[in-house]
Design an enzyme around this catalytic site. Sequence first.
Site, short mmCIF file in Angstrom:
data_model
loop_
_atom_site.label_atom_id
_atom_site.label_comp_id
_atom_site.label_asym_id
_atom_site.label_seq_id
_atom_site.Cartn_x
_atom_site.Cartn_y
_atom_site.Cartn_z
CE LYS A 155 -13.51 23.81 -29.51
NZ LYS A 155 -12.57 24.48 -30.41
NE ARG A 176 -7.54 29.40 -31.60
CZ ARG A 176 -8.70 28.75 -31.63
NH1 ARG A 176 -9.77 29.28 -31.09
NH2 ARG A 176 -8.80 27.57 -32.23
CE1 TYR A 194 -33.03 41.26 -6.08
CE2 TYR A 194 -32.73 39.66 -7.86
CZ TYR A 194 -32.77 39.97 -6.50
OH TYR A 194 -32.56 38.98 -5.57
CG MET A 247 -28.28 32.99 -9.04
SD MET A 247 -27.56 32.79 -7.40
CE MET A 247 -26.58 34.27 -7.26
C1 LIG Z 1 -13.09 24.33 -31.69
C2 LIG Z 1 -12.24 23.87 -32.80
C3 LIG Z 1 -12.78 23.14 -33.86
C4 LIG Z 1 -14.27 22.94 -34.03
O1 LIG Z 1 -14.80 24.15 -34.50
P1 LIG Z 1 -16.37 24.33 -34.83
O2 LIG Z 1 -16.46 25.70 -35.38
O3 LIG Z 1 -17.08 24.19 -33.54
O4 LIG Z 1 -16.72 23.27 -35.79
C5 LIG Z 1 -11.91 22.61 -34.81
N1 LIG Z 1 -10.59 22.84 -34.73
C6 LIG Z 1 -10.03 23.57 -33.74
C7 LIG Z 1 -8.57 23.78 -33.73
C8 LIG Z 1 -10.84 24.12 -32.76
O5 LIG Z 1 -10.29 24.87 -31.79
#
Ligand SMILES: *Cc1c(COP(=O)(O)O)cnc(C)c1O
Length: 383
Positions: free
Chosen positions: A57, A156, A278, A324
Site C-alpha cells: 500500500k 479501526r 530562515y 523547501m
Molecule cells: C498496513 C497493514 C499491514 C502491514 O503492516 P506492517 O506493520 O507494515 O507490517 C497488514 N495488515 C493490515 C490490515 C494493514 O493495514
Amino acid sequence: MNDVLKKSVPEGAAAESATVGESAAGAILTIDLGAIRENYRRLKARLGGARCAGVVKADGYGLGAGQVAAALAKEGCDIFFVALLSEGALLRKALGWRPAIYVLNGIAPGAEGEAEAAGLTAVINSVEQLAAWHAAARRAGRKLPAAIQVDSGMSRLGMAAAEVEAVAGDLQAFDGIDVTLVMSHLACADEPAYPANEQQRLEFERLRKMLPKAPASLANSSGIFLGPRFHYDLARPGAALYGINPTPAEPNPMLPVVRLEARIIQTRNLHSGTGVGYGHAFHVTEPMAAATISLGYGDGWHRRAAAAAFLDGVRLPFLGRVSMDSIILDISALPPGRLKAGDLVQLIGPSQTVDQAAGHAGTIGYEILTSLGHRFHRRYVNR
Ligand SMILES: *Cc1c(COP(=O)(O)O)cnc(C)c1O
C-alpha cells in the site's frame, strides 16, 4: 543519447517518471530490491508452513509498488495487499492477472464494478460492504473473491462482533462470494508484552468460527515475531520487508533497503555573528564551515526533524531550519576541502537508519518512507 538524459531502469517495471540522470539529480534514493527479497525470505523462514503476502500500500511504502511487487513475485509471493482500489488497479496492470490483490480499505459504495473489472479481492469491513459485494457478484454473474475482516479489538476496520453474529447464520449473505480469507489486524503487535495481543487473537478465534470456513490471517510484520500462534495461514508484512525494525525493543532482524543521499550545492565559511537560514534560527558564535544540500521539506524531509547528514561516518548537523529545497549543514567536523559542490552526503543509510531518522523527526519509520518525495532520482539495485 546525452548521458544526463539516460535513466536507470528499475527491475520488473518501466520507470515511473522521466528523471534527469543521476549526476544531475539533487538527491538520490537507492532502493535495494535484493534486500527486499532477502527480507521476504527471512520472514518466510520464520513462518514455517504459513504463507507470506506482501503489503505494498501507499506505493510500496513510498518505494514503488510495481517494482517492489515484481521483486517479491520472484520470491514466489503471489498475494498482495493495497489500501485503495486505485492502488490495486495500478498494481494489476504492473503484475498481470495471476496474483491475488486485496484492497484493505474495502470498496467505496458504487465502485464495486471497477474493483470487479480489475480483478481485485475486496476486503469486506462491514455488513454494507458485504451486501454491496454480494450484489456486484450477482451483476457480474460470477462468484467474486473477498476477505472478511473482523474487528478483534483495534476499532479501526472490520466487522464488529455484533455484525459478525448478525451474519453468522445467514448463508445467503455470502451467496456469490468466494471467501478466500478471514482476517483481522493487531493494534499493539510491536509491543510483545501487551496482553492486548493475546486478547485480540482469542477474539479473532471466536469470530472466525462464525464465518464461512476460509484461511485465516492476523499477523503484520511485528505479528510474525509474536510467535507461531499468531501466524495462521497467511502473514501480511509490510514494514519489515522495507527494512523497518519489526521488533523495536531488539536489534533489527531485517536488512536495510533504502539509502538516501543529497548533493552539495555549495560550501561557505561562516563568521561569528552571522545568521543562518530562515528566521536566522541559528546564529554563528565561532567560525565554521557550512554546506548547503539539495534536499528539503519539498522532498518529504520533515521540517521539524532536527537531524544530521553523514559523510565517512562523520555527523554533519543541520544548521537552522529545513527549507523547501535545501538544508544547511555544519561541516566543520570534516577536513577542510573534503566536501565540494557535486559531492553526496548520506541522509539515510548505514550511518543513520530509517528508524533513527524517524526518531529524530518524532515519528516512525513508516512515515519517513511514505513521505519520501517523488523529486528524488530513484535508483533500483539488486544487491
Ligand atoms: C498496513 C497493514 C499491514 C502491514 O503492516 P506492517 O506493520 O507494515 O507490517 C497488514 N495488515 C493490515 C490490515 C494493514 O493495514
